[in-house]
Enzyme design. Structure first.
Site, PDB file in Angstrom:
ATOM      1  N   THR A  37       0.721  -9.484  -2.021  1.00  0.00           N
ATOM      2  CA  THR A  37      -0.422 -10.211  -2.583  1.00  0.00           C
ATOM      3  C   THR A  37      -1.399  -9.259  -3.265  1.00  0.00           C
ATOM      4  O   THR A  37      -2.163  -9.676  -4.130  1.00  0.00           O
ATOM      5  CB  THR A  37      -1.177 -10.960  -1.464  1.00  0.00           C
ATOM      6  OG1 THR A  37      -1.315 -10.069  -0.356  1.00  0.00           O
ATOM      7  CG2 THR A  37      -0.432 -12.202  -1.016  1.00  0.00           C
ATOM      8  N   SER A  69       5.094  22.411   3.485  1.00  0.00           N
ATOM      9  CA  SER A  69       5.408  21.188   4.220  1.00  0.00           C
ATOM     10  C   SER A  69       6.158  21.549   5.495  1.00  0.00           C
ATOM     11  O   SER A  69       7.232  22.175   5.431  1.00  0.00           O
ATOM     12  CB  SER A  69       6.276  20.259   3.357  1.00  0.00           C
ATOM     13  OG  SER A  69       6.957  19.353   4.194  1.00  0.00           O
ATOM     14  N   GLY A 125       8.118   2.199   5.475  1.00  0.00           N
ATOM     15  CA  GLY A 125       7.200   1.124   5.107  1.00  0.00           C
ATOM     16  C   GLY A 125       5.896   1.158   5.882  1.00  0.00           C
ATOM     17  O   GLY A 125       5.186   0.155   5.959  1.00  0.00           O
ATOM     18  N   SER A 127       3.571   3.487   5.142  1.00  0.00           N
ATOM     19  CA  SER A 127       2.625   4.108   4.207  1.00  0.00           C
ATOM     20  C   SER A 127       2.301   5.571   4.479  1.00  0.00           C
ATOM     21  O   SER A 127       1.136   5.978   4.469  1.00  0.00           O
ATOM     22  CB  SER A 127       1.307   3.329   4.177  1.00  0.00           C
ATOM     23  OG  SER A 127       1.547   2.098   3.631  1.00  0.00           O
ATOM     24  N   SER A 129       2.986   7.861   2.410  1.00  0.00           N
ATOM     25  CA  SER A 129       2.524   8.446   1.137  1.00  0.00           C
ATOM     26  C   SER A 129       1.041   8.186   0.917  1.00  0.00           C
ATOM     27  O   SER A 129       0.293   9.100   0.558  1.00  0.00           O
ATOM     28  CB  SER A 129       3.288   7.917  -0.076  1.00  0.00           C
ATOM     29  OG  SER A 129       4.339   7.114   0.269  1.00  0.00           O
ATOM     30  N   ASP A 173      -2.575   0.066   0.813  1.00  0.00           N
ATOM     31  CA  ASP A 173      -2.251   1.140   1.760  1.00  0.00           C
ATOM     32  C   ASP A 173      -3.323   2.233   1.748  1.00  0.00           C
ATOM     33  O   ASP A 173      -3.751   2.723   2.797  1.00  0.00           O
ATOM     34  CB  ASP A 173      -0.881   1.749   1.419  1.00  0.00           C
ATOM     35  CG  ASP A 173       0.194   0.680   1.314  1.00  0.00           C
ATOM     36  OD1 ASP A 173      -0.021  -0.417   1.861  1.00  0.00           O
ATOM     37  OD2 ASP A 173       1.235   0.943   0.686  1.00  0.00           O
ATOM     38  N   TYR A 223      10.704  -3.975  -6.458  1.00  0.00           N
ATOM     39  CA  TYR A 223       9.235  -4.133  -6.415  1.00  0.00           C
ATOM     40  C   TYR A 223       8.720  -4.400  -7.830  1.00  0.00           C
ATOM     41  O   TYR A 223       7.953  -5.331  -8.065  1.00  0.00           O
ATOM     42  CB  TYR A 223       8.627  -2.844  -5.849  1.00  0.00           C
ATOM     43  CG  TYR A 223       7.157  -2.914  -5.505  1.00  0.00           C
ATOM     44  CD1 TYR A 223       6.735  -3.306  -4.238  1.00  0.00           C
ATOM     45  CD2 TYR A 223       6.190  -2.552  -6.433  1.00  0.00           C
ATOM     46  CE1 TYR A 223       5.375  -3.340  -3.914  1.00  0.00           C
ATOM     47  CE2 TYR A 223       4.833  -2.589  -6.116  1.00  0.00           C
ATOM     48  CZ  TYR A 223       4.438  -2.985  -4.861  1.00  0.00           C
ATOM     49  OH  TYR A 223       3.098  -3.017  -4.542  1.00  0.00           O
TER      50      TYR A 223
HETATM   51  C1  GLA Z   1       3.863  -1.520  -0.592  1.00  0.00           C
HETATM   52  C2  GLA Z   1       2.760  -1.240  -1.607  1.00  0.00           C
HETATM   53  C3  GLA Z   1       1.530  -2.098  -1.285  1.00  0.00           C
HETATM   54  C4  GLA Z   1       1.907  -3.573  -1.161  1.00  0.00           C
HETATM   55  C5  GLA Z   1       3.091  -3.753  -0.215  1.00  0.00           C
HETATM   56  C6  GLA Z   1       3.595  -5.177  -0.168  1.00  0.00           C
HETATM   57  O1  GLA Z   1       3.472  -1.103   0.676  1.00  0.00           O
HETATM   58  O2  GLA Z   1       2.405   0.120  -1.549  1.00  0.00           O
HETATM   59  O3  GLA Z   1       0.556  -1.899  -2.282  1.00  0.00           O
HETATM   60  O4  GLA Z   1       2.167  -4.134  -2.424  1.00  0.00           O
HETATM   61  O5  GLA Z   1       4.182  -2.906  -0.585  1.00  0.00           O
HETATM   62  O6  GLA Z   1       2.631  -6.001   0.385  1.00  0.00           O
END
Ligand code: GLA
Length: 391
Positions: A37, A69, A125, A127, A129, A173, A223
């Site tokens: 969204t 790293s 997934g 986040s 990054s 994120d 995506y």
């Molecule tokens: C990834 C993207 C976010 C968001 C999600 C899906 O995590 O980095 O910005 O779009 O996917 O909700």
């Protein structure tokens, strides 16, 4: 966490020498609801988790950046200005991208020696990054004495990822990693960037994160396809309803239902997901405020079905995990979280009766391994605070 902080300070001293480096910790996130969204100008509702990206470093008098790293055991060096994207050391681009954005904003950054490590599982997934970007930005703000408003930090980190790294992510994120507050979930309006910290601190209500162990291979191309299908949908509605429709955020469920039969099938499904998901986030915020966790959990299940059938970003393993979670005692909601095609599920448990956490983790792990042959990483997390500089 204390362990990883000592480890990164040790690594810094060994690699670059020198005392009293600056240590920055920025959390990963799990999104409770509001998936796909953010880039439709809609609403999201993430929490920060207790796994983080860590940066440890110091400014130097030299006009170069030396980066190490711990995870990849690689050291790289770049001139402070005029560096290029590094196709060999992908991890370094998240750091370079943020440096470039700060420079583009007119800030004069010093050279620095920086060590980076991470307790967020990579590519899952959660986040890692965005957390690294926020940590790097905060590090340079600290050593260069810059005072950049929080929402601007999230935006510059997003630009670094969009433009330098080359991933067209939304703002969620980076926003949560910068702005999270302990014991709360963060409701964000991704158009205005107004936000609200909503208490998520009932001691019986726990967040369980299950990593399917499936790396999100397809995620970048799919995506981008989803993004353009959404744009196509928004353009259709702007044509029908007027130019005040700038994004799918501006279309109500009633308007969607009136016109849906005129849309190509894929676009229709994508729009249905985004438009109903936005409503679910608004409802979820209210339910959480009212302490109605059962109804909140139902919305998580609905969100999963919508992501699976309409947005088509789930996968077999995520669906299996959600089915397993549904059967657990104490569970009140579960769904895939993040971009999809692998990665993690988020689930909410009501554990009043002090059921052992370990036995829940063990049982889910066993059932998932039986069904898929994959060993999963499963952990409870509380709602944590955003980025911090550790002195
Ligand atoms: C990834 C993207 C976010 C968001 C999600 C899906 O995590 O980095 O910005 O779009 O996917 O909700």
């Amino acid at each position: 966490m204390q362990e990883s902080v000592s480890e990164i300070i040790e690594a810094y001293k060994k690699k670059f020498g020198g005392d009293h480096p600056v240590v920055v910790r920025a959390p990963g996130r799990v999104n409770l609801i509001g998936e796909h969204t953010d880039y439709n100008d809609g609403f999201v509702f993430p929490v920060a988790i207790d796994r983080s990206a860590l940066i440890c470093g110091k400014k130097t008098g030299e006009s170069r950046l030396r980066l190490y790293s711990i995870i990849y055991d690689q050291t790289v060096e770049y001139p402070l200005k005029g560096f290029e994207r590094d196709s060999e050391h992908g991890w370094a681009n998240y750091i370079l991208g943020v440096v470039r954005e700060l420079q583009n904003m007119g800030h004069h950054l010093p050279g620095a020696d920086i060590v980076n490590s991470c307790t967020i599982p990579l590519g899952s997934g959660l986040s890692s990054s965005a957390a690294l970007e926020v940590a790097v930005s905060t590090f340079f703000q600290e050593v260069a004495g810059l005072d950049i408003p929080a929402a601007e930090v999230a935006k510059l980190c997003q630009r670094a990822e969009n433009e330098f790294v080359g991933v067209k992510c939304g703002i969620m994120d980076q926003f949560i990693s910068r702005l999270a507050r302990k014991g709360t979930a963060l409701f964000v309006d991704c158009r205005s960037l107004e936000y609200q910290h909503v208490p998520f601190d009932n001691p019986d209500i726990k967040i369980l994160i299950c990593n399917t162990g499936v790396k999100r291979g397809l995620v970048d191309s799919e995506y981008n396809t989803r993004r353009s299908e959404c744009e196509e949908g928004a353009a259709f509605f702007a044509n029908e309803l007027g130019t005040e429709v700038k994004a799918l955020r501006d279309v109500t469920i009633g308007q969607f239902e009136k016109y849906e039969s005129e849309l190509p099938e894929n676009v229709r499904k994508r729009c249905r997901h985004v438009i109903t998901e936005n409503q679910r986030v608004i409802d979820a915020k209210q339910l959480l405020k009212n302490g109605d966790y059962e109804a909140f959990g139902e919305l998580l299940y609905d969100s999963h079905v919508s992501l699976r059938d309409d947005y088509e970003v789930s996968c077999r393993e995520l669906d299996i995990m959600v089915e397993i979670l549904k059967e657990q005692d104490g569970v009140i909601g579960a769904r895939m979280t993040g971009a999809g095609f692998g990665g993690c599920t988020v689930s909410i448990f009501n554990l009043q009766d002090d059921i052992s956490h370990d036995s829940i983790i063990e049982e889910i792990g066993r059932k998932y391994a039986e069904a898929t042959g994959i060993t999963s990483d499963i952990f409870f997390s509380s709602a944590e605070s955003g980025v911090s500089v550790m002195h």
